[in-house]
Design a protein around this motif. Structure first.
Motif, short mmCIF file in Angstrom:
data_model
loop_
_atom_site.label_atom_id
_atom_site.label_comp_id
_atom_site.label_asym_id
_atom_site.label_seq_id
_atom_site.Cartn_x
_atom_site.Cartn_y
_atom_site.Cartn_z
N ALA A 35 16.62 46.11 38.10
CA ALA A 35 16.03 46.81 36.96
C ALA A 35 15.49 45.79 35.96
O ALA A 35 15.91 44.63 35.97
CB ALA A 35 17.09 47.68 36.29
N THR A 36 14.62 46.24 35.08
CA THR A 36 14.16 45.38 33.98
C THR A 36 14.69 45.97 32.67
O THR A 36 15.65 46.72 32.69
CB THR A 36 12.62 45.27 33.98
OG1 THR A 36 12.11 46.60 33.88
CG2 THR A 36 12.13 44.60 35.25
N THR A 39 18.83 45.45 28.81
CA THR A 39 20.25 45.46 29.21
C THR A 39 20.58 44.45 30.31
O THR A 39 21.60 43.76 30.21
CB THR A 39 20.69 46.89 29.61
OG1 THR A 39 20.13 47.81 28.68
CG2 THR A 39 22.20 47.02 29.60
N PRO A 40 19.77 44.32 31.37
CA PRO A 40 20.18 43.41 32.46
C PRO A 40 20.00 41.92 32.15
O PRO A 40 20.41 41.09 32.97
CB PRO A 40 19.27 43.79 33.64
CG PRO A 40 18.46 44.93 33.22
CD PRO A 40 18.55 45.06 31.73
N LEU A 66 12.85 48.56 40.62
CA LEU A 66 12.71 50.00 40.42
C LEU A 66 11.30 50.43 40.06
O LEU A 66 10.85 51.50 40.45
CB LEU A 66 13.62 50.44 39.26
CG LEU A 66 15.09 50.55 39.55
CD1 LEU A 66 15.88 50.63 38.24
CD2 LEU A 66 15.37 51.77 40.41
N ASP A 67 10.61 49.60 39.26
CA ASP A 67 9.39 50.15 38.68
C ASP A 67 8.44 49.07 38.19
O ASP A 67 8.80 47.90 38.11
CB ASP A 67 9.73 51.13 37.54
CG ASP A 67 10.86 50.63 36.63
OD1 ASP A 67 11.16 49.43 36.67
OD2 ASP A 67 11.43 51.46 35.88
N TYR A 80 6.46 43.91 34.66
CA TYR A 80 7.79 43.70 35.23
C TYR A 80 7.77 42.59 36.28
O TYR A 80 8.81 41.96 36.52
CB TYR A 80 8.34 45.03 35.78
CG TYR A 80 8.71 46.01 34.66
CD1 TYR A 80 8.80 45.59 33.34
CD2 TYR A 80 8.99 47.33 34.93
CE1 TYR A 80 9.15 46.46 32.32
CE2 TYR A 80 9.34 48.22 33.92
CZ TYR A 80 9.42 47.77 32.62
OH TYR A 80 9.78 48.64 31.62
N GLY A 140 15.16 54.14 36.41
CA GLY A 140 13.83 53.68 36.77
C GLY A 140 12.93 54.28 35.70
O GLY A 140 13.29 54.37 34.52
#
Ligand code: F6R
Length: 236
Positions: A35-36, A39-40, A66-67, A80, A140
């Protein structure tokens, strides 16, 4: 769903990085869903640190994100592709050909959605999927809607998401209005899922997702039906 609460953001990130690295140690060519978003970031820093200390080897790992926004060139700092390159891929020994994101610049968006699902299938599905959660419960870019979208989809971003993500752009009008997102089928078929969230403003949506009705109006609520989802949360 398992639920773990941490005193600090660092502790939460360490736990998530531990779960991801355990998967990579168990299976060197694991397919890791990424994920982007903000948070990550601490998780990616931790994984990069462990790689630098020779504790982790990404040489056979495959990743699927994810996206991706539609219309942003890969070299745009808000794309991303750029995010993943800067925050993780450039810091570890992953092969660029083993990293995958949807292409928001594809001339035929429908074909691109089909290609992305076929790609995930050809990799054998996702071993471990990292998710964040939007303020509106999206995972996502699967936004609240009347139905869950099964396949990779071209989605119009909601005003909520545009507002939330405008913090990364010069102005809200610069935020792309649409994106490609992995669908619920690939997410729900992931063998393991970790959802991470931090901050007071995410606390209520996390509880609704875990305990409220399962509804496409709150996309993350579908995770209640997944056999191995762990939610990691910190108020920090
Ligand atoms: C991005 C993604 C989104 C984010 C969510 C939370 O790849 O999948 O669902 O996880 O919007 O974003 P942050 O972490 O910035 O609050």
């Amino acid at each position: 769903m398992k639920y773990e609460v941490f005193a600090t953001y660092d502790q939460m990130c360490r736990r998530a990085a531990n779960l991801i690295s355990a998967q990579i140690i168990l299976k060197e060519d694991a397919v890791v869903g990424l994920a982007t978003g903000s948070t990550p970031l601490g998780i990616y820093n931790t994984l990069a640190d462990w790689y630098a200390k020779s504790d982790l080897d990404f040489s056979r790992v495959r990743t699927v994100n994810l996206d991706e926004y539609c219309g942003l060139p890969f070299e745009d700092p808000q794309s991303y592709h750029y995010f993943m390159q800067t925050n993780l891929f450039s810091k570890i020994n992953i092969k660029p050909s083993n990293t995958h994101l949807p292409n928001g610049l594809a001339p035929d968006i429908r074909e691109e959605c089909k290609r992305y699902d076929a790609l995930i299938n050809s990799l054998g599905g996702i071993d471990i999927q990292l998710l964040g959660i939007g303020h509106n419960g999206h995972i996502g870019f699967n936004e609240p809607s009347d139905t869950f979208s099964k396949d990779t989809t071209h989605i119009r971003l909601t005003e909520d998401t545009i507002r939330a993500n405008s913090r990364f752009f010069k102005s809200p009008s610069d935020v792309p209005r649409s994106a490609l997102t992995m669908g619920m089928r690939s997410i729900m078929c992931s063998r393991k899922i970790i959802l991470v969230a931090n901050g007071k403003e995410k606390e209520e949506i996390i509880h609704q997702a875990m305990e409220g009705p399962i509804t496409p109006r709150l996309p993350a609520s579908i995770l209640q039906l997944h056999p191995d989802t762990t939610v990691l949360f910190t108020i920090e």
